[in-house]
Design a protein around this motif. Sequence first.
Motif, PDB file in Angstrom:
ATOM      1  N   GLU A  91       1.002  -1.340   0.073  1.00 48.99           N
ATOM      2  CA  GLU A  91       0.093   0.065   0.110  1.00 48.99           C
ATOM      3  C   GLU A  91       0.836   1.174   0.068  1.00 48.99           C
ATOM      4  OE1 GLU A  91      -3.278   0.138  -0.169  1.00 48.99           O
ATOM      5  OE2 GLU A  91      -3.720  -2.087   0.020  1.00 48.99           O
ATOM      6  N   GLU A  92       0.527   2.269  -0.735  1.00 52.51           N
ATOM      7  CA  GLU A  92       1.186   3.636  -0.553  1.00 52.51           C
ATOM      8  C   GLU A  92       0.106   4.703  -0.914  1.00 52.51           C
ATOM      9  OE1 GLU A  92       4.961   5.718  -2.749  1.00 52.51           O
ATOM     10  OE2 GLU A  92       4.294   3.724  -3.186  1.00 52.51           O
ATOM     11  N   GLU A  93       0.298   5.937  -0.473  1.00 55.40           N
ATOM     12  CA  GLU A  93      -0.433   7.042  -0.490  1.00 55.40           C
ATOM     13  C   GLU A  93      -0.904   7.206  -1.985  1.00 55.40           C
ATOM     14  OE1 GLU A  93       1.167   9.999   1.896  1.00 55.40           O
ATOM     15  OE2 GLU A  93       0.201   9.472   3.328  1.00 55.40           O
ATOM     16  N   GLU A  94      -2.075   7.302  -2.445  1.00 49.63           N
ATOM     17  CA  GLU A  94      -2.565   7.648  -3.548  1.00 49.63           C
ATOM     18  C   GLU A  94      -3.407   8.767  -3.680  1.00 49.63           C
ATOM     19  OE1 GLU A  94      -4.118   4.198  -5.499  1.00 49.63           O
ATOM     20  OE2 GLU A  94      -2.277   3.302  -6.031  1.00 49.63           O
ATOM     21  N   VAL A  95      -3.210   9.611  -4.699  1.00 53.48           N
ATOM     22  CA  VAL A  95      -4.072  10.807  -5.016  1.00 53.48           C
ATOM     23  C   VAL A  95      -4.844  10.678  -6.173  1.00 53.48           C
ATOM     24  CG1 VAL A  95      -4.251  13.460  -5.551  1.00 53.48           C
ATOM     25  CG2 VAL A  95      -2.573  12.485  -3.914  1.00 53.48           C
ATOM     26  N   LYS A  96      -6.229  10.602  -6.164  1.00 50.93           N
ATOM     27  CA  LYS A  96      -7.159  10.327  -7.103  1.00 50.93           C
ATOM     28  C   LYS A  96      -7.478  11.729  -7.772  1.00 50.93           C
ATOM     29  CE  LYS A  96     -12.006   9.233  -8.021  1.00 50.93           C
ATOM     30  NZ  LYS A  96     -13.289   9.000  -7.527  1.00 50.93           N
ATOM     31  N   VAL A  97      -7.174  11.680  -9.270  1.00 49.62           N
ATOM     32  CA  VAL A  97      -7.252  12.793  -9.966  1.00 49.62           C
ATOM     33  C   VAL A  97      -8.339  12.449 -10.923  1.00 49.62           C
ATOM     34  CG1 VAL A  97      -5.865  14.105 -12.012  1.00 49.62           C
ATOM     35  CG2 VAL A  97      -4.775  13.061  -9.955  1.00 49.62           C
ATOM     36  N   THR A  98      -9.376  13.277 -10.881  1.00 46.03           N
ATOM     37  CA  THR A  98     -10.606  13.388 -11.817  1.00 46.03           C
ATOM     38  C   THR A  98     -10.296  14.866 -12.664  1.00 46.03           C
ATOM     39  OG1 THR A  98     -11.564  12.723 -10.180  1.00 46.03           O
ATOM     40  CG2 THR A  98     -12.914  13.575 -12.040  1.00 46.03           C
ATOM     41  N   VAL A  99     -10.278  14.391 -14.073  1.00 44.17           N
ATOM     42  CA  VAL A  99     -10.161  15.582 -14.974  1.00 44.17           C
ATOM     43  C   VAL A  99     -11.329  15.719 -15.987  1.00 44.17           C
ATOM     44  CG1 VAL A  99      -7.776  15.853 -14.813  1.00 44.17           C
ATOM     45  CG2 VAL A  99      -8.597  14.225 -16.428  1.00 44.17           C
ATOM     46  N   LYS A 100     -11.815  16.624 -16.355  1.00 47.92           N
ATOM     47  CA  LYS A 100     -12.818  16.746 -17.437  1.00 47.92           C
ATOM     48  C   LYS A 100     -12.262  18.001 -18.491  1.00 47.92           C
ATOM     49  CE  LYS A 100     -16.160  16.051 -13.588  1.00 47.92           C
ATOM     50  NZ  LYS A 100     -17.001  16.254 -12.850  1.00 47.92           N
ATOM     51  N   GLN A 101     -12.574  17.181 -19.670  1.00 49.49           N
ATOM     52  CA  GLN A 101     -11.926  17.930 -20.926  1.00 49.49           C
ATOM     53  C   GLN A 101     -13.119  18.312 -21.867  1.00 49.49           C
ATOM     54  OE1 GLN A 101      -9.600  15.831 -23.698  1.00 49.49           O
ATOM     55  NE2 GLN A 101      -7.916  17.577 -23.622  1.00 49.49           N
ATOM     56  N   GLN A 102     -12.932  19.603 -22.576  1.00 49.59           N
ATOM     57  CA  GLN A 102     -13.802  20.143 -23.614  1.00 49.59           C
ATOM     58  C   GLN A 102     -13.095  20.977 -24.420  1.00 49.59           C
ATOM     59  OE1 GLN A 102     -17.019  19.305 -24.030  1.00 49.59           O
ATOM     60  NE2 GLN A 102     -17.521  21.020 -25.482  1.00 49.59           N
ATOM     61  N   PRO A 103     -13.150  20.920 -25.640  1.00 51.06           N
ATOM     62  CA  PRO A 103     -13.594  19.723 -26.592  1.00 51.06           C
ATOM     63  C   PRO A 103     -12.596  18.404 -26.177  1.00 51.06           C
ATOM     64  CG  PRO A 103     -12.779  21.185 -27.893  1.00 51.06           C
ATOM     65  CD  PRO A 103     -12.623  22.010 -26.656  1.00 51.06           C
ATOM     66  N   ARG A 104     -12.805  17.249 -26.570  1.00 50.04           N
ATOM     67  CA  ARG A 104     -12.173  15.919 -26.279  1.00 50.04           C
ATOM     68  C   ARG A 104     -10.860  16.005 -27.279  1.00 50.04           C
ATOM     69  NH1 ARG A 104     -14.271   9.923 -26.092  1.00 50.04           N
ATOM     70  NH2 ARG A 104     -12.111   8.855 -26.009  1.00 50.04           N
ATOM     71  N   ASP A 105      -9.739  15.898 -26.705  1.00 49.30           N
ATOM     72  CA  ASP A 105      -8.540  15.920 -27.295  1.00 49.30           C
ATOM     73  C   ASP A 105      -7.637  14.732 -26.455  1.00 49.30           C
ATOM     74  OD1 ASP A 105      -5.867  15.848 -28.281  1.00 49.30           O
ATOM     75  OD2 ASP A 105      -6.082  18.049 -28.823  1.00 49.30           O
ATOM     76  N   ASP A 106      -7.581  13.457 -26.890  1.00 44.85           N
ATOM     77  CA  ASP A 106      -6.835  12.548 -26.095  1.00 44.85           C
ATOM     78  C   ASP A 106      -5.447  12.635 -25.845  1.00 44.85           C
ATOM     79  OD1 ASP A 106      -9.447  11.211 -25.650  1.00 44.85           O
ATOM     80  OD2 ASP A 106      -9.100   9.680 -27.404  1.00 44.85           O
TER      81      ASP A 106
END
Length: 833
Positions: free
Chosen positions: A796-811
């Motif tokens: 186990e190790e400390e993890e940060v959850k990253v939530t990103v939202k993009q407009q318009p889409r560009d992978d």
Amino acid sequence: MPYLGSEDTVRELRRALCNPNVQSDQLRYRSTILKVIRAMSQGVDVSGLFSEMVKACATVDIVQKKLVYVFLCSYATLNPELSLLVINTLRKDCQDPNPMVRSLALRNMTNLRLPSLVEYVEQPLTAGLRDRAACVRRVAVLGWAKLHNLQPNSEIDAAVVNELYGLLRDPDPVVMVNCLRALEEILKEEGGVAINKPITHHLLNRLKESDVWGQCEVLKILQRYRPQSENELFDILSLLDASLVSPHPPVMAATLSLFLCLCSGLPAVSLAALERVRGPLLAACGSVSRETRFTALCHIQLLLRSLPGLMGAHYKRFFCGYAEPAYIKQRKMQEAAIRGAEPTGWSVVVKQVLVELVNDDNVAMLLDELKGYCTDVNTDTAQAAISAIGRIGRSYSDRCLEILTGLLGLKQEHITSAVVQTMRDLVWVCPQCSDTVCLALEGCEETLQDRQGRQALLWLLAVYGERVSSAPYTLEVFIDGVRSEASLGVKMELLTTTMRLFLCRPAETQDMLGRLLHYCIEEETDMCVRDQALFYYRLLHCGTEETRKVLQGRRSDPSLGVLIGRPAELISQWAYSFNTLEPLMQGCIETEPASRGSPEHVTFDPKPNTDLSDTLNSSQIEKVHSGSDSASGFTYSSANVLASSLAAPLSLSLSPALSPEEFERLWMQRQASHADQGAEKLEEEEDYVCMEEQIQCPAIPHCSPQSLQAAMQLVNIQTLAFTPPHTHPWRVYLYTHTQHAHSGEAPRITLIVGELLYTGEASRRVVELKKGTEDGDVAEEEAGLSGRELVSKDGEEEEVKVTVKQQPRDDKALKGFLSILTTVLHTLSPENN
């Protein structure tokens, strides 16, 4: 001559021009020609006199020649055959001993703009380049540019180009500048005039000989040159030093633009140059010309993005004058307001002159000044001042609320409306002000008449109605007059407010709600209002608890604080737009109206250079669940990030900026849409993407907000809100704009908003594991393992959850952004590790 119809006028003028007695008298003949020019300026069609005017150009009278040439150049395109008759006279005049006649003939020969006459014009123009008179050379140089413009697809004569390059060393400075302009036009397809080291130093050494506009032209062209060594760079800067403090604003602005272009890799020199231009800019702000003052304000705000305290000691120079036009007053106040909310700098263009001036020492004086503007005779100016006070209230809420509450006592319709709207915006960002606002709302509905003010009051009653004692009675007045209400926005806001108030004060509101729903469903003609009423009616059938979940969802996390301090921007982020029209145009686009709708109902207005649509469709979201494999795929070293950026150029930008309320509205809209779809549902939409990622970065949740903010700013990621360190859950909200160049396509610009979330589960596992070892009489020191090693041993190790939202889409851009973000977080991890 008495007034006649156009045909009679032309007939009379022809008779006079053909009269031998008039022709023999030079003054009478000139007077008749002057009447022709006067009739032409009044819109009379005198093209029928072309042949008579051609004969009149054969004279030694220079004044008469000028008048005739004005006529011939105006009507030459309508009479191309007769225009051939003028060429012989013009070519003869090109040989005249008087240089004024020669220059006049050359100028009008090119102003005829007839392709059929080009072959007759080239030889006089070539001779004009070698003329002994400077005025003739000036005209001949520009004549070649006109000739090229007349036939842009013709082959460029290399001999002429070489001749023009040679004239760059002409002793006359106007000829030199005209050569630059002509070469720019002729060599446009090749990138303009070629600037090398000898030409650069020659132009700089002769810069002071040119007039103001000539100097601006030279300085603009010199931006293409790149010094070959640092010594050469500083030699050029030394030559430009005097122009940097020029009393002429155009020269100063052009010189500073060149300074910033040359010193893009020397930030210290660029900052010193900004300090040098403070005096000339302040002088321009006091110019007699209103246009110059406004332009200076727009450019000062660019400088303040990198030097927030540049004008701090001169804040009184930006106070509004009584005789200043409203657009300048509103500009200053708006900037003051926004700066009050952001004391150390924003990246939005519209935000900084008085902006930079609000601090603990002068806030009282600035607020007193703005308070005086609140009663200005111009209602727009008064409303802008009130809005300014409200934005300063984000940092100094107590003082600003005291002023706003006092303004309500004036009982002025436009002032009350602006104050209520400002209070609504203030409590949206600063909920701690709600108690004072609720007390101030008592009785103000009597003064409100405009639509925006009533909507703002209804929104406040909807959110804080349980704390306003007179809220039901105020609503009853609105409901009783709903039949005469003309604004659809007020009706829809009234529906929402009544529903919300019913949930917290049902006994007082139930009867009113029933009457309002009955009217809106049975009698209202507007379908939007009727549909909203039907929706609420059916929602009530589901029960009060379901209704409460829909109408009273979770609000802003009270532990989140809006970041009001931003590090200074890099000069390179705005240097390209300095001394252009962009600051003025963006200033107009970004200007915030005095009246706004309720925060939930305001549609996002995209700033320039973004592809974000007006209405973001959140019905479809792509949810990407990434395991360890995908997480590692997005985790690069700094070297890999740099390599990928070189392979596929990706740039991040903070401009245009999002305000905290805009960010929260967009984020909450996305969050609600995603919750409705369910966590396991995977749907794709070409123009929108949502992604979740786990990043292993120990000690990030314990990092100070200032360190995190500064690190993000270095890579052009803006941190908007945060929770204090060592709190669980720990959150950070951020955004940026990406520009990613696809092969063979124009660069694509996207908006990315994101959240960093740490729940503290890994830390709790460490505590439990330690406790277990102590219960088993196995001391941590005896085992030789630290808490971190225990966690690593268990996987186990400390993890940060990253939530990103993009407009318009560009992978690809999204992947690059995650790589940069991961690198920043890994760089910060050892700070407190």
